[in-house]
Design a protein around this motif. Structure first.
Motif, short mmCIF file in Angstrom:
data_model
loop_
_atom_site.label_atom_id
_atom_site.label_comp_id
_atom_site.label_asym_id
_atom_site.label_seq_id
_atom_site.Cartn_x
_atom_site.Cartn_y
_atom_site.Cartn_z
N LEU A 135 66.00 77.69 24.06
CA LEU A 135 66.21 79.56 24.08
C LEU A 135 65.02 80.00 23.30
O LEU A 135 64.17 79.12 22.51
CB LEU A 135 66.62 80.43 22.82
N VAL A 136 63.83 80.88 24.30
CA VAL A 136 62.99 80.76 23.95
C VAL A 136 62.89 82.62 23.91
O VAL A 136 63.12 83.09 25.01
CB VAL A 136 61.58 79.83 25.78
N ASN A 137 62.13 82.99 23.49
CA ASN A 137 62.00 83.92 22.67
C ASN A 137 60.99 84.58 22.62
O ASN A 137 60.30 86.04 23.06
CB ASN A 137 62.87 84.84 21.05
N GLY A 138 59.65 84.32 22.76
CA GLY A 138 58.31 84.54 23.06
C GLY A 138 57.60 82.73 22.99
O GLY A 138 57.78 82.02 22.29
N PRO A 139 56.25 83.01 22.80
CA PRO A 139 55.69 81.66 22.89
C PRO A 139 56.11 80.88 21.70
O PRO A 139 55.60 80.15 22.25
CB PRO A 139 54.09 82.26 22.68
N ARG A 140 55.87 81.19 20.50
CA ARG A 140 56.36 80.79 19.22
C ARG A 140 57.81 81.04 18.60
O ARG A 140 57.68 80.77 17.67
CB ARG A 140 54.87 80.82 18.13
N GLU A 141 57.93 81.95 19.84
CA GLU A 141 59.74 81.19 18.95
C GLU A 141 60.64 81.01 20.30
O GLU A 141 61.42 81.15 20.79
CB GLU A 141 60.21 83.31 19.24
N VAL A 142 60.37 79.45 19.88
CA VAL A 142 61.18 78.79 20.63
C VAL A 142 62.04 77.89 19.47
O VAL A 142 62.56 77.26 18.33
CB VAL A 142 60.95 77.41 21.10
N ASP A 166 60.72 86.93 39.84
CA ASP A 166 59.32 87.84 40.13
C ASP A 166 59.40 88.97 39.80
O ASP A 166 60.83 89.85 39.48
CB ASP A 166 58.14 87.79 41.14
N ASP A 167 58.65 90.79 39.92
CA ASP A 167 58.73 91.62 39.29
C ASP A 167 59.66 92.12 40.31
O ASP A 167 60.65 92.96 40.27
CB ASP A 167 57.36 92.41 39.58
N ALA A 168 59.74 91.89 41.93
CA ALA A 168 61.14 92.26 42.39
C ALA A 168 62.49 91.82 42.09
O ALA A 168 63.38 92.41 42.55
CB ALA A 168 60.46 92.10 44.12
N SER A 169 62.41 90.31 41.74
CA SER A 169 63.56 89.85 41.16
C SER A 169 63.20 89.19 39.89
O SER A 169 63.20 88.02 40.22
CB SER A 169 64.37 88.67 41.99
N PRO A 170 63.71 90.33 38.48
CA PRO A 170 63.18 89.82 37.51
C PRO A 170 64.30 89.11 36.63
O PRO A 170 64.05 88.63 35.50
CB PRO A 170 62.93 91.31 36.71
N THR A 171 65.40 88.14 36.89
CA THR A 171 66.69 87.86 36.16
C THR A 171 66.50 87.01 36.89
O THR A 171 67.16 86.83 38.69
CB THR A 171 67.28 89.09 35.60
N VAL A 172 67.27 85.83 36.40
CA VAL A 172 67.40 84.36 37.25
C VAL A 172 68.36 83.45 37.17
O VAL A 172 68.46 83.39 35.63
CB VAL A 172 66.28 83.83 38.16
N LEU A 223 55.91 79.35 32.95
CA LEU A 223 56.78 77.90 33.06
C LEU A 223 57.88 78.54 33.02
O LEU A 223 58.74 78.13 34.46
CB LEU A 223 57.27 78.03 31.54
N ALA A 224 58.28 80.39 33.45
CA ALA A 224 59.59 80.76 34.16
C ALA A 224 59.73 80.34 35.39
O ALA A 224 61.14 80.28 35.97
CB ALA A 224 60.09 81.79 33.91
N VAL A 225 58.59 81.18 35.53
CA VAL A 225 58.61 81.21 37.53
C VAL A 225 58.33 80.01 38.52
O VAL A 225 59.22 79.82 39.07
CB VAL A 225 57.12 81.91 38.40
N ARG A 226 58.23 78.27 37.19
CA ARG A 226 58.12 77.49 38.45
C ARG A 226 59.62 76.61 37.56
O ARG A 226 59.52 75.65 39.23
CB ARG A 226 56.71 76.29 37.20
N THR A 269 69.86 70.90 33.75
CA THR A 269 70.22 71.83 33.44
C THR A 269 70.17 72.73 33.69
O THR A 269 69.65 73.86 34.77
CB THR A 269 68.76 71.86 33.06
N ARG A 270 70.84 73.93 32.84
CA ARG A 270 71.41 75.88 33.73
C ARG A 270 70.05 76.30 33.20
O ARG A 270 69.81 76.22 32.25
CB ARG A 270 72.31 75.84 33.21
N LEU A 271 69.47 76.89 33.91
CA LEU A 271 68.48 77.92 34.01
C LEU A 271 68.41 79.32 34.16
O LEU A 271 69.65 80.05 34.55
CB LEU A 271 66.57 77.71 34.24
N HIS A 272 68.44 80.25 32.95
CA HIS A 272 68.20 81.70 32.85
C HIS A 272 67.32 82.19 32.20
O HIS A 272 66.71 82.36 30.98
CB HIS A 272 69.59 81.96 32.42
N ALA A 273 66.80 83.18 33.09
CA ALA A 273 65.80 83.93 33.01
C ALA A 273 65.30 85.06 33.12
O ALA A 273 65.92 85.59 34.36
CB ALA A 273 64.11 82.50 32.92
#
Length: 418
Positions: A102-109, A146-152, A133-136, A160-164
């Motif tokens: 779980l990533v909450n911030g750059p130094r909050e993993v 992206d900004d037009a589709s901000p959740t995935v 990283l999230a976009v990649r 691995t299952r990704l939610h961003a």
């Protein structure tokens, strides 16, 4: 572990990562060299790693750095993680005890390891690095972020299952949730050893499989529903054909005859969507000995109940629910999306499903089979789920519906009896 000073190839490890942090310039230098050595998308793992080693060696030599064999191997792995893995998060995903990152911030993993959340020392850099990283990762899963589709929601190539979620939906920093899907199914005996199953319920579960009972595995997110289902399917006789329907490939039973159907989302033009309900109907024409739906979460529950009411025995599905007794309300809510009323749901579900296996995540982080219940109709016609076995620690305690369960599967002794 450190190369010649000033090389710029590897930054000193100061964040608790399992691998050295590779300079972005090295990754950028390796990418064109790797493409020149062979298109990565068309190579298997071994061939890709061989081409990568050549490209890294060329890039390191061009930078003037000198690396020992051990550091060179670490750099190759770190570059690979940056190019086709999850970057600095990949060592966490590779940890066999980790189920969630779980990533909450750059130094909050944070990671869930052995059932407990702990904060790591991984440093992802800046907020923009987290976004990149999230976009990649979303792109690796074939999804747009992206900004037009901000959740995935996406499935990475390794399963691995990704939610961003991107800002401004996530106000301060992109949020990532990665769930590791383990490829090996556990045996029922291994689940007993792990504490997931009480010893007394194994005979009941095996009897349900032999009797070809239709099973509904319930529980909250992360309670172990998929793990239990994969183990049950692994115990199905190997001369039976399993047709598994999922949104994304998760259930991995150790069984020689498994065929899969995966739902597909619509493309950017809104075309090409294939829903779970469509796949259930298609699966009926594929000679399934056992029809399996990974998760009922919408109108497809109508097709599943209809399928299991047409002579297809031994079917399985999962559903989110707080307790076995709450399954009727959950089925009614889902079936309402398909236009079914309460009476129709009761009639269909009571005939379609024999038993509910309810998984619970305990406060100690353990996932346990907490209840086995029977599905029927109450005297007033309402759908009812009555508890047949309750698990109390390591003991399986017979409940009010034990006689109905024993009669259904041909058991003579009480649950937990030798």
């Amino acid at each position: 572990m450190t190369p010649q000073p000033g090389s710029g190839v590897v930054r000193a490890e100061a964040t608790g990562q399992a691998a050295p942090a590779v300079d972005r310039a090295l990754v950028d230098a390796v990418r064109p060299l790797l493409e020149a050595n062979g298109a990565p998308g068309h190579l298997d793992r071994a061939a890709f790693d061989a081409a990568l080693a050549v490209a890294v060696e060329q890039a390191v030599r061009a930078s003037g750095a000198i690396l020992g064999s051990h550091t060179f191997a670490q750099v190759c792995r770190a570059v690979r993680d940056e190019l086709v893995g999850a970057g600095p998060l990949q060592p966490l995903l590779d940890d066999p005890l980790v189920t969630d990152v779980l990533v909450n911030g750059p130094r909050e993993v944070w990671v869930e390891r052995a059932g407990r959340l702990t904060r790591t020392r991984v440093d992802l850099g800046t907020v923009q690095d987290v976004r990149a990283l999230a976009v990649r990762l979303a792109g690796a899963g074939g999804q747009r972020l992206d900004d037009a589709s901000p959740t995935v929601d996406a499935r990475l190539p390794d399963g691995t299952r990704l939610h961003a979620v991107l800002p401004p939906v996530a106000p301060r920093c992109p949020l990532l949730s990665l769930r590791v899907v383990r490829s090996r199914a556990f045996t029922l005996d291994e689940l007993v050893a792990a504490g997931t199953l009480a010893p007394g319920v194994v005979a009941v579960l095996r009897a349900l499989l032999v009797a070809r009972a239709n099973l509904l595995v319930s529980g909250a997110t992360g309670s172990g529903k998929t793990t239990l289902l994969a183990s049950l399917l692994s115990a199905v006789p190997h001369d039976e054909r399993l047709v598994v329907i999922e949104e994304a490939e998760e259930i991995a039973p150790a069984h020689p005859h498994v065929v899969r159907l995966l739902a597909r989302r619509a493309n950017v033009d809104g075309a090409g969507q294939v829903e779970l309900a469509d796949l259930v109907r298609q699966a009926l024409r594929m000679r399934p000995d056992r029809l399996v739906l990974g998760e009922c979460r919408g109108a497809e529950v109508r097709e599943v109940m209809a399928a299991l009411n047409t002579g297809h025995e031994g079917g399985c599905a999962t559903v989110h629910a707080n307790a076995a007794a709450d399954v009727p309300a959950r089925l009614e809510a889902l079936a309402a999306l398909a236009g079914l009323g309460r009476d129709a749901v009761a009639a269909q579900a009571a005939s379609a499903f024999d038993a509910v296996l309810h998984m619970r995540r305990e406060r100690d982080g353990m996932r346990r089979l907490a209840e086995i219940a029977m599905v029927d109709r109450a005297p007033d016609g309402a759908l009812r789920v009555a508890v047949a076995v309750t698990v109390d620690g390591d003991r399986a305690v017979p409940g009010p519906a034990w006689a109905a369960l024993a009669a259904r599967v041909g058991l003579r002794t009480a649950a937990g009896a030798a």
